[in-house]
Design an enzyme around this catalytic site. Structure first.
Site, mmCIF file in Angstrom:
data_model
loop_
_atom_site.group_PDB
_atom_site.id
_atom_site.type_symbol
_atom_site.label_atom_id
_atom_site.label_comp_id
_atom_site.label_asym_id
_atom_site.label_seq_id
_atom_site.Cartn_x
_atom_site.Cartn_y
_atom_site.Cartn_z
ATOM 1 N N ILE A 29 -5.914 2.266 -8.263
ATOM 2 C CA ILE A 29 -5.833 1.266 -7.187
ATOM 3 C C ILE A 29 -5.571 1.888 -5.831
ATOM 4 C CG2 ILE A 29 -5.261 -0.819 -8.495
ATOM 5 C CD1 ILE A 29 -2.320 -0.174 -8.092
ATOM 6 N N GLY A 30 -5.240 3.137 -5.795
ATOM 7 C CA GLY A 30 -5.025 3.741 -4.489
ATOM 8 C C GLY A 30 -4.803 5.229 -4.603
ATOM 9 N N LYS A 31 -5.059 5.886 -3.472
ATOM 10 C CA LYS A 31 -4.829 7.331 -3.414
ATOM 11 C C LYS A 31 -4.035 7.604 -2.155
ATOM 12 C CE LYS A 31 -8.819 9.412 -5.654
ATOM 13 N NZ LYS A 31 -9.938 10.320 -5.498
ATOM 14 N N GLY A 32 -2.960 8.339 -2.269
ATOM 15 C CA GLY A 32 -2.229 8.756 -1.080
ATOM 16 C C GLY A 32 -2.484 10.225 -0.848
ATOM 17 N N GLY A 33 -1.849 10.774 0.177
ATOM 18 C CA GLY A 33 -2.030 12.186 0.481
ATOM 19 C C GLY A 33 -1.553 13.046 -0.680
ATOM 20 N N GLU A 65 -1.854 9.648 -6.759
ATOM 21 C CA GLU A 65 -2.856 8.661 -7.164
ATOM 22 C C GLU A 65 -2.112 7.532 -7.844
ATOM 23 O OE1 GLU A 65 -5.740 10.578 -9.645
ATOM 24 O OE2 GLU A 65 -6.927 11.215 -7.921
ATOM 25 N N VAL A 66 -2.558 6.302 -7.619
ATOM 26 C CA VAL A 66 -1.830 5.165 -8.178
ATOM 27 C C VAL A 66 -2.772 4.367 -9.086
ATOM 28 C CG1 VAL A 66 -0.457 3.121 -7.657
ATOM 29 C CG2 VAL A 66 -0.431 5.052 -6.082
ATOM 30 N N ASP A 89 8.496 7.071 7.002
ATOM 31 C CA ASP A 89 7.041 6.983 6.824
ATOM 32 C C ASP A 89 6.598 5.519 6.799
ATOM 33 O OD1 ASP A 89 4.531 8.069 6.644
ATOM 34 O OD2 ASP A 89 4.605 8.434 4.482
HETATM 35 N N1 LIG Z 1 3.238 -1.005 -6.454
HETATM 36 C C1 LIG Z 1 1.966 -1.052 -6.061
HETATM 37 N N2 LIG Z 1 1.233 -2.152 -6.276
HETATM 38 C C2 LIG Z 1 -0.046 -2.228 -5.867
HETATM 39 N N3 LIG Z 1 -0.680 -1.236 -5.237
HETATM 40 C C3 LIG Z 1 -0.007 -0.098 -4.984
HETATM 41 C C4 LIG Z 1 1.345 0.066 -5.396
HETATM 42 N N4 LIG Z 1 1.750 1.287 -5.012
HETATM 43 C C5 LIG Z 1 0.709 1.868 -4.388
HETATM 44 N N5 LIG Z 1 -0.364 1.057 -4.385
HETATM 45 C C6 LIG Z 1 -1.691 1.343 -3.792
HETATM 46 O O1 LIG Z 1 -1.919 2.718 -3.827
HETATM 47 C C7 LIG Z 1 -2.121 3.243 -2.513
HETATM 48 C C8 LIG Z 1 -1.600 4.637 -2.451
HETATM 49 O O2 LIG Z 1 -0.191 4.587 -2.424
HETATM 50 P P1 LIG Z 1 0.669 5.858 -2.119
HETATM 51 O O3 LIG Z 1 2.061 5.434 -1.888
HETATM 52 O O4 LIG Z 1 0.441 6.862 -3.175
HETATM 53 O O5 LIG Z 1 -0.012 6.485 -0.866
HETATM 54 P P2 LIG Z 1 -0.041 6.111 0.692
HETATM 55 O O6 LIG Z 1 1.269 5.525 1.096
HETATM 56 O O7 LIG Z 1 -1.264 5.306 0.958
HETATM 57 O O8 LIG Z 1 -0.239 7.530 1.323
HETATM 58 P P3 LIG Z 1 0.810 8.734 1.422
HETATM 59 O O9 LIG Z 1 1.451 8.900 0.083
HETATM 60 O O10 LIG Z 1 -0.047 9.861 1.812
HETATM 61 O O11 LIG Z 1 1.787 8.298 2.467
HETATM 62 C C9 LIG Z 1 -1.422 2.238 -1.595
HETATM 63 O O12 LIG Z 1 -1.920 2.268 -0.293
HETATM 64 C C10 LIG Z 1 -1.731 0.932 -2.322
HETATM 65 O O13 LIG Z 1 -3.028 0.496 -2.021
#
Ligand SMILES: Nc1ncnc2c1ncn2[C@@H]1O[C@H](COP(=O)(O)OP(=O)(O)OP(=O)(O)O)[C@@H](O)[C@H]1O
Length: 705
Positions: A365-369, A372-373, A484
């Site tokens: 559902i998402g990827k951060g820096g 991966e989520v 952040d």
């Molecule tokens: N609890 C959650 N429920 C639904 N979606 C989520 C949840 N946690 C994260 N996500 C999804 O995953 C994405 C990536 O989250 P993550 O915290 O790993 O990275 P980020 O905040 O986008 O980037 P970075 O970690 O680089 O600051 C989020 O932007 C969101 O779309």
């Protein structure tokens, strides 16, 4: 041949130095490339082709000599930005008669992943950049992306087959310490490899260019690279370094923190590549300072079959290794489960594999820096978000910190940690699943949901996040500074109730107002408060600033930084500030939403945003006041209006005082809103605190009412 380290990319930018045009073409193309294409780890090669016939200028000086000097003055302006973005910028000058052929040859030599060409401003022929772009696209491998840029806009693009696309600055988290170590390591390596035909730029420039070295060459096949100049990075400790040291001592605005990191790490050669291909735990165990000899009787065991480190959990009753012997484990993980067993669960990796259907790509559902989520479902039907952390230098610290901090927080607008898992190769965090995903996605992602995300919902989000931050900053004797705050870290429930997430960078502070100075400045472009970015100064006001940027995103629907907007408008703060000053709200509000908004609530959000993004941290109110503004507290609203009128008056004065800007400040302003603090200090002096206002001690209030 010089290439970027494995896993990183090489971007070749064909720059042309126009003497008569104050180097604008070169700067524009480089700025465009750095903002739109460069990603952390990239090697950017600014390539200039010197025509064969040009050996002397009109004034009789060596053309190469003046050229390198001119490039030095332009490229030095990019030093701070390159450090922040963790890219390495090099200048290469080649001689030849055909620019396009040399571009292709060099791109091939570098195994470039991206080639960017431009055209001088005002060039009257029909888009010469497109023709060079087309030529490069035809001649270069299909993997390579090719862009032709004219007047700050991509007029031609050939998508490369490689999956690595353009940078998206919004997601680029920055970590200064890491970037500097990497840059030095990489730069040193590049120079050593290429020492024969590289020339280091000395401050005088006389040593930089070996006058003999460009005496000939009449064909493209000839080895005609003339200079390879690392920008302001000099292992030999030249006057460039001396300049850094001087600047650190004076602590002038600019890049003092970067400079201090540079001067203290100039002898380090680190081999930081992309993510290591070993497990997080193995990798962390290699770090000398993190290891601890530990008798594993209690929490971690060695799986005799796989040899992997596995948690031993008395409650769940999992593995107890027969080979009970002393092993090295990262000290951060020792006792972790015992400490937090009352507040959250220790998951077995297999449980999370099942919950996410073996981390099925459809569940991503998402990827951060750094993560991966995946969406998952536990056997009891509870939906969860499972975050897998990628290995990095700080991964263990962030993992533990997140658990430590989040388990102490209990607020409707702060994400709940369901549990965590450290097993074998993996570090995972398990959260409540929020069905609408991130605020970033709702604002800038899928536009078809936009009609659901109207003004009412946006106001609700603003208020919820403000409450979360107020709670963090005033939670007993220990303040938490999130560090952040950004739209991708705000998650939305089905009914748009926001929850603040991602506490991996959060910090405890003894009180909200006292400063600490961080050497590990980290955060995300577009949200960094100037004092934090420049000096590493941290207190609760850096969250207030970032929250102001989130408010502007909610109001305008714009991204905090984007290369899609015209020059000078790339930064949301820079774009919005004059509009906020002018009071022309219609220009600020998201054009994709109808204008049937609640005027009062919008005014509250605008007032709050204006106060939050003030440059002087002392002039930004505490989150408790911002919450009151958003709730429409009559007294605080009146005070806020007075504050803002005073601010407008001071900014008008400032504009009269300093109308000019150079390339560096332009970049700073455009990308990061960093500017000399004098205005802000002035405005602090001129403004009235709420306490004074309530006590009626501010005599000038009537003039602004
Ligand atoms: N609890 C959650 N429920 C639904 N979606 C989520 C949840 N946690 C994260 N996500 C999804 O995953 C994405 C990536 O989250 P993550 O915290 O790993 O990275 P980020 O905040 O986008 O980037 P970075 O970690 O680089 O600051 C989020 O932007 C969101 O779309």
């Amino acid at each position: 041949m010089i290439t970027a380290s494995s896993g990183s990319r090489t971007v070749v930018v064909g720059v042309k130095m126009e003497e008569q045009e104050s180097h604008t073409h070169c700067s524009e193309l480089l700025t465009w490339s750095l903002v739109n294409v460069a990603q952390p780890g990239d090697l950017i090669v600014a390539l200039h082709v010197l025509p064969n016939h040009e050996t002397v200028n009109r004034d009789g000086k060596s053309s190469l000599f003046s050229l390198v000097k001119a490039f030095d003055s332009v490229l030095s302006g990019y030093e701070g930005f390159c450090n922040l973005k963790q890219v390495d910028l090099k200048l290469k000058i080649c001689r030849g008669s055909s620019v396009r052929r040399i571009l292709v040859r060099e791109a091939n030599e570098y195994r470039a992943t991206h080639v960017i060409v431009g055209a001088p401003r005002g060039f009257s022929k029909i888009r010469p950049s497109i023709s060079i772009g087309r030529y490069c696209a035809k001649k270069l491998s299909k993997d390579c992306w090719v862009f032709a840029v004219d007047n700050g806009k991509a007029v031609f693009k050939r998508d490369g087959l490689s999956s690595t696309n353009c940078a998206d600055l919004k997601g680029s988290r920055v970590g200064l310490l890491g970037s500097i170590q990497w840059k030095f390591g990489k730069s040193s390596k590049v120079l050593n490899d290429d020492i024969q035909d590289s020339i280091l730029l000395d401050s005088s420039c006389h040593k930089a260019v070996d006058q003999e070295s460009y005496s000939g060459g009449d064909g493209e096949n000839e080895k005609n690279s003339l200079a390879m100049v690392p920008v302001k990075v000099n292992d030999a400790g030249s006057s460039v370094k001396a300049l850094y040291d001087r600047e650190v001592a004076n602590l002038k605005p600019g890049w003092p923190l970067l400079h201090s990191r540079i001067s203290s790490s100039d002898r380090r050669v680190s081999e930081r590549s992309s993510f290591p291909r070993i497990s997080v735990v193995q990798w962390a165990m290699q770090l000398p300072s993190r290891n601890l000899s530990y008798d594993k009787d209690r929490f971690l065991g060695l799986d005799s079959k796989s040899g992997a480190l596995v948690p031993v959990d008395a409650e769940i009753g999992t593995i107890a290794s027969p080979e009970r012997k002393s092993i090295n484990i990262p000290k951060e993980l020792v006792g972790l489960h015992e400490k937090y067993s009352s507040s959250c669960r220790l998951f077995k990796y297999q449980e999370l594999v099942s919950a996410t259907s073996n981390f099925l790509p459809e569940n991503l559902i998402g990827k951060g820096g750094s993560s991966e989520v995946y969406r998952g479902c536990l056997p009891d039907g509870k939906e969860v978000a499972v975050k897998i952390l990628k290995p990095s230098e700080d991964v263990l610290k962030e993992f533990v910190l997140e658990i430590e901090i989040i388990t102490t927080l209990h607020h409707i607008n702060i994400i709940s940690l369901v549990g965590f898992c450290f097993e074998d190769d993996n570090l995972l965090l398990v959260y409540d699943f929020l069905s609408r995903g991130s605020l970033e996605h709702n604002l800038h992602g899928n536009k078809k949901n936009l009609h659901e995300f109207g003004w009412t919902e946006r106001y609700k989000v603003a208020l919820g996040v403000a409450k979360a931050l107020e709670y963090l900053h005033n939670n007993g004797d220990k303040t938490v500074i999130h560090r952040d705050v950004k739209s991708s870290n705000v998650l939305l429930s089905e009914d748009f109730e926001p929850q603040l997430s991602d506490f991996g960078l959060a910090k405890w502070a003894s009180s909200s107002s006292s400063y600490t100075t961080c050497t590990d400045v980290a955060g995300t472009f577009g949200y960094l408060a100037p004092e934090y970015f420049m000096y590493g100064k941290v207190n609760d006001k850096i969250d207030v600033y970032a929250f102001g940027v989130v408010l502007l995103e909610l109001l305008s629907g714009r991204k905090p930084i984007s290369g899609d907007y015209p020059k000078g408008q790339e930064s949301l703060v820079m774009w919005a500030s004059p509009i906020l000053n002018s009071g022309k709200l219609s220009q600020l509000l998201d054009p994709s939403l109808a204008d049937n908004y609640d005027h009062e609530k919008i005014e509250r959000m605008v007032l709050a945003a204006t106060l939050c993004i003030r440059r002087a941290p002392g002039a930004r109110p505490q989150m408790s006041l911002i919450s009151k503004v958003l709730k429409g507290d009559a007294v605080v609203m009146k005070w806020a209006r007075i504050e803002i009128n005073a601010l407008k008056a001071s900014e008008l004065l400032d504009e009269e005082a300093s109308p000019t800007s150079n390339l560096q400040s332009h970049l700073n302003l455009a990308l990061l809103d960093v500017e000399d603090d004098t205005l802000s200090l002035w405005s602090v002096d001129q403004n009235v605190s709420l306490e004074d206002y309530l006590r009626g001690r501010w005599s000038r209030s009537s003039s602004f009412d």
